[in-house]
Design an enzyme around this catalytic site. Sequence first.
Site, mmCIF file in Angstrom:
data_model
loop_
_atom_site.group_PDB
_atom_site.id
_atom_site.type_symbol
_atom_site.label_atom_id
_atom_site.label_comp_id
_atom_site.label_asym_id
_atom_site.label_seq_id
_atom_site.Cartn_x
_atom_site.Cartn_y
_atom_site.Cartn_z
ATOM 1 N N ASN A 149 0.804 -1.235 0.000
ATOM 2 C CA ASN A 149 0.000 0.000 0.000
ATOM 3 C C ASN A 149 0.831 1.277 0.000
ATOM 4 O O ASN A 149 0.414 2.286 -0.550
ATOM 5 C CB ASN A 149 -1.027 -0.001 1.131
ATOM 6 C CG ASN A 149 -0.421 -0.211 2.484
ATOM 7 O OD1 ASN A 149 0.680 -0.756 2.617
ATOM 8 N ND2 ASN A 149 -1.120 0.199 3.515
ATOM 9 N N GLU A 247 4.052 -3.652 12.751
ATOM 10 C CA GLU A 247 3.082 -2.599 12.429
ATOM 11 C C GLU A 247 1.964 -3.291 11.663
ATOM 12 O O GLU A 247 2.096 -3.584 10.483
ATOM 13 C CB GLU A 247 3.796 -1.526 11.610
ATOM 14 C CG GLU A 247 3.118 -0.180 11.687
ATOM 15 C CD GLU A 247 2.079 -0.047 10.612
ATOM 16 O OE1 GLU A 247 0.902 -0.369 10.920
ATOM 17 O OE2 GLU A 247 2.417 0.326 9.495
ATOM 18 N N LEU A 248 0.872 -3.589 12.370
ATOM 19 C CA LEU A 248 -0.140 -4.491 11.809
ATOM 20 C C LEU A 248 -1.420 -3.736 11.463
ATOM 21 O O LEU A 248 -1.407 -2.525 11.306
ATOM 22 C CB LEU A 248 -0.376 -5.636 12.786
ATOM 23 C CG LEU A 248 0.930 -6.339 13.238
ATOM 24 C CD1 LEU A 248 0.655 -7.441 14.238
ATOM 25 C CD2 LEU A 248 1.711 -6.866 12.051
ATOM 26 N N CYS A 281 -3.260 1.718 6.637
ATOM 27 C CA CYS A 281 -3.488 1.063 7.935
ATOM 28 C C CYS A 281 -4.098 2.010 8.962
ATOM 29 O O CYS A 281 -4.802 1.568 9.860
ATOM 30 C CB CYS A 281 -2.210 0.421 8.453
ATOM 31 S SG CYS A 281 -0.839 1.561 8.504
ATOM 32 N N GLU A 378 -10.955 -5.253 9.725
ATOM 33 C CA GLU A 378 -10.324 -4.156 8.989
ATOM 34 C C GLU A 378 -10.783 -4.188 7.529
ATOM 35 O O GLU A 378 -10.557 -5.178 6.832
ATOM 36 C CB GLU A 378 -8.810 -4.314 9.044
ATOM 37 C CG GLU A 378 -8.075 -3.237 8.282
ATOM 38 C CD GLU A 378 -6.559 -3.338 8.409
ATOM 39 O OE1 GLU A 378 -6.034 -4.451 8.490
ATOM 40 O OE2 GLU A 378 -5.910 -2.276 8.428
ATOM 41 N N GLU A 455 7.849 2.918 14.571
ATOM 42 C CA GLU A 455 8.765 3.377 13.532
ATOM 43 C C GLU A 455 8.589 4.879 13.478
ATOM 44 O O GLU A 455 7.546 5.404 13.833
ATOM 45 C CB GLU A 455 8.368 2.781 12.190
ATOM 46 C CG GLU A 455 8.287 1.287 12.238
ATOM 47 C CD GLU A 455 8.176 0.687 10.850
ATOM 48 O OE1 GLU A 455 7.090 0.723 10.278
ATOM 49 O OE2 GLU A 455 9.206 0.199 10.363
HETATM 50 P P1 NAD Z 1 -1.783 -10.822 3.411
HETATM 51 O O1 NAD Z 1 -2.221 -10.778 4.802
HETATM 52 O O2 NAD Z 1 -1.500 -12.151 2.824
HETATM 53 O O3 NAD Z 1 -0.450 -9.980 3.170
HETATM 54 C C1 NAD Z 1 -0.154 -8.765 3.793
HETATM 55 C C2 NAD Z 1 1.309 -8.448 3.456
HETATM 56 O O4 NAD Z 1 2.153 -9.395 4.090
HETATM 57 C C3 NAD Z 1 1.642 -8.560 1.974
HETATM 58 O O5 NAD Z 1 2.540 -7.523 1.640
HETATM 59 C C4 NAD Z 1 2.318 -9.914 1.813
HETATM 60 O O6 NAD Z 1 3.296 -9.892 0.793
HETATM 61 C C5 NAD Z 1 2.978 -10.077 3.140
HETATM 62 N N1 NAD Z 1 3.039 -11.459 3.574
HETATM 63 C C6 NAD Z 1 2.065 -12.398 3.512
HETATM 64 N N2 NAD Z 1 2.472 -13.555 4.051
HETATM 65 C C7 NAD Z 1 3.742 -13.354 4.463
HETATM 66 C C8 NAD Z 1 4.709 -14.160 5.113
HETATM 67 N N3 NAD Z 1 4.428 -15.414 5.507
HETATM 68 N N4 NAD Z 1 5.934 -13.624 5.363
HETATM 69 C C9 NAD Z 1 6.220 -12.355 5.028
HETATM 70 N N5 NAD Z 1 5.346 -11.535 4.426
HETATM 71 C C10 NAD Z 1 4.116 -12.022 4.152
HETATM 72 O O7 NAD Z 1 -2.904 -10.184 2.525
HETATM 73 P P2 NAD Z 1 -3.055 -9.035 1.470
HETATM 74 O O8 NAD Z 1 -4.167 -9.459 0.584
HETATM 75 O O9 NAD Z 1 -1.790 -8.631 0.805
HETATM 76 O O10 NAD Z 1 -3.556 -7.852 2.368
HETATM 77 C C11 NAD Z 1 -4.776 -8.043 3.057
HETATM 78 C C12 NAD Z 1 -4.779 -7.447 4.398
HETATM 79 O O11 NAD Z 1 -3.500 -7.101 4.882
HETATM 80 C C13 NAD Z 1 -5.533 -6.142 4.379
HETATM 81 O O12 NAD Z 1 -6.890 -6.395 4.574
HETATM 82 C C14 NAD Z 1 -4.974 -5.420 5.529
HETATM 83 O O13 NAD Z 1 -5.659 -5.790 6.687
HETATM 84 C C15 NAD Z 1 -3.581 -5.937 5.678
HETATM 85 N N6 NAD Z 1 -2.553 -4.992 5.232
HETATM 86 C C16 NAD Z 1 -2.085 -4.123 6.158
HETATM 87 C C17 NAD Z 1 -1.138 -3.206 5.783
HETATM 88 C C18 NAD Z 1 -0.608 -2.204 6.769
HETATM 89 O O14 NAD Z 1 -0.113 -1.173 6.353
HETATM 90 N N7 NAD Z 1 -0.638 -2.482 8.052
HETATM 91 C C19 NAD Z 1 -0.673 -3.179 4.478
HETATM 92 C C20 NAD Z 1 -1.168 -4.102 3.551
HETATM 93 C C21 NAD Z 1 -2.105 -5.026 3.957
#
Ligand code: NAD
Length: 476
Positions: A149, A247-248, A281, A378, A455
């Site tokens: 993002n 940072e979740l 986020c 979320e 951060e």
């Molecule tokens: P996701 O939960 O699979 O992935 C989130 C991020 O984590 C992605 O960038 C992915 O590449 C990374 N990731 C996934 N599995 C990983 C692993 N085992 N080890 C290391 N990195 C890993 O799902 P998504 O479809 O990419 O995003 C969906 C949800 O993630 C969103 O609904 C939101 O809640 C959350 N999100 C949060 C932020 C934030 O800034 N906190 C950013 C992006 C997504």
Amino acid sequence: MQQLQMFIDGRWRDGTGGGEEVINPATEQPIAALTHASPADLDEAIASARQGFEVWRRTSAYDRSAILRKAAQSLRARADELARVMTREQGKVLAESKVEVLTSADIMDWYAEEGRRAYGRIIPGRVAGSRQMVLKEPVGVGAAFTPWNFPALTPMRKIAGALAAGCALIIKPSEETPASAIAIARALEEAGLPKGVLNLVFGVPARVSEHVIASPAVRKISFTGSTAVGKLLMGLAAKGAKRSTMELGGHSPVIVFDDVDAAKVAAVAAGGKYRNAGQVCISPTRFFVHESSYKKFVDAFAEVANGLKLGDGLAADTRMGPLANARRVDAIEGFVRDAVDKGARLRAGGERQGNNGYFFAPTVLSDVPDDARIMREEPFGPVAPIVPFKTFDEVIARANSLEYGLAAYAFTSSEKTAAAVADALESGMVGVNSLAVSTPETPFGGVKDSGHGSEGGIEGLDAYLNTKFVAQYQPA
Ligand code: NAD
């Protein structure tokens, strides 16, 4: 098609673990081919980071600062070009991409300065002639994982914090938006960063994180992304007793009290809601509006949403771009359907747009029941659920009722209410009369399921520093 490579041991190269295409979310067309690391490539990155750390920890903070500053300057000079690259990969409007590139350069500059101030202290000893010293030392090799993002800003927070502290870093940015982090690594390389200090890899996220975190050489993990993945990585870090910054996710409440101009606040809040199509986020995601101004607020908010021009982020008149990937469109559609099925009223948007690209209309839902999924999970998309409240205690209880605790916002003209609400909200960050809670010099992080550690600010530097205590006495 452009070939995007990894940066390992000071060299740009292909991996030996396959690859994938990078897609433009506005057109669904592939725009680049990205290489993937094999376990052997990752081992090389780890070995390189280990050696890079030995060089970097001995480089003076003054010299480290000069390299970071030079890299920041070159990113700033290329902001227009890098903004276009970001928009093509991620979808956000060009103006937002440019602000992100410039803010990332500011973060680098801020850490360049702050890294020179990473000093300890001397505590008076109890015995004459003794010295008690507190020293700050870099943690060692770090491993960072960032999402799609904010393709420049999030990698930058981790890279700049780690490097300013004297750490080496292996970073795996999102495979869906790799080019901005690549540009940051190039800028550092050109600024004279010694080889191995920063290694950039791509791959299947779970395979990369499992492999890298398991290495004894890696002493610090930093992750930004979903709570579910964060918990998984915390488990991997715990096995090696490694420090982590997480940072979740968040689900930020916005409380609008009855002593403000509801229409004006709605305009500000809607501007914040649809930034990056809500894929932020700290995006405002649960709107609690005092019942006396509820109707006015919903009407004004829906008016802004209905007037937003949706389109390719590269077009000059676009005010909101596509979602970053097809998963988000499906997810947002599900949230809206669930809320409407449970009785919510659709005031704007509510549907996908067009047959090409991941577009979803800016959406407003009113009268959303508390048991609708969007009030608990979320949403991460362009949907604003707006609900009324009656009393201070009731709204605080509802705002604090979830396991998230990243950002929270309140709008009031009363100093007393402002102080009370800032104290009462269970949140890592609170914005009062503003949605702006993120700057290079201020701490950014959550509590509860939204993670731990910060951060940004001096906290972001401290996250990459160990504290060593030295007790020094006169020889016997
Ligand atoms: P996701 O939960 O699979 O992935 C989130 C991020 O984590 C992605 O960038 C992915 O590449 C990374 N990731 C996934 N599995 C990983 C692993 N085992 N080890 C290391 N990195 C890993 O799902 P998504 O479809 O990419 O995003 C969906 C949800 O993630 C969103 O609904 C939101 O809640 C959350 N999100 C949060 C932020 C934030 O800034 N906190 C950013 C992006 C997504």
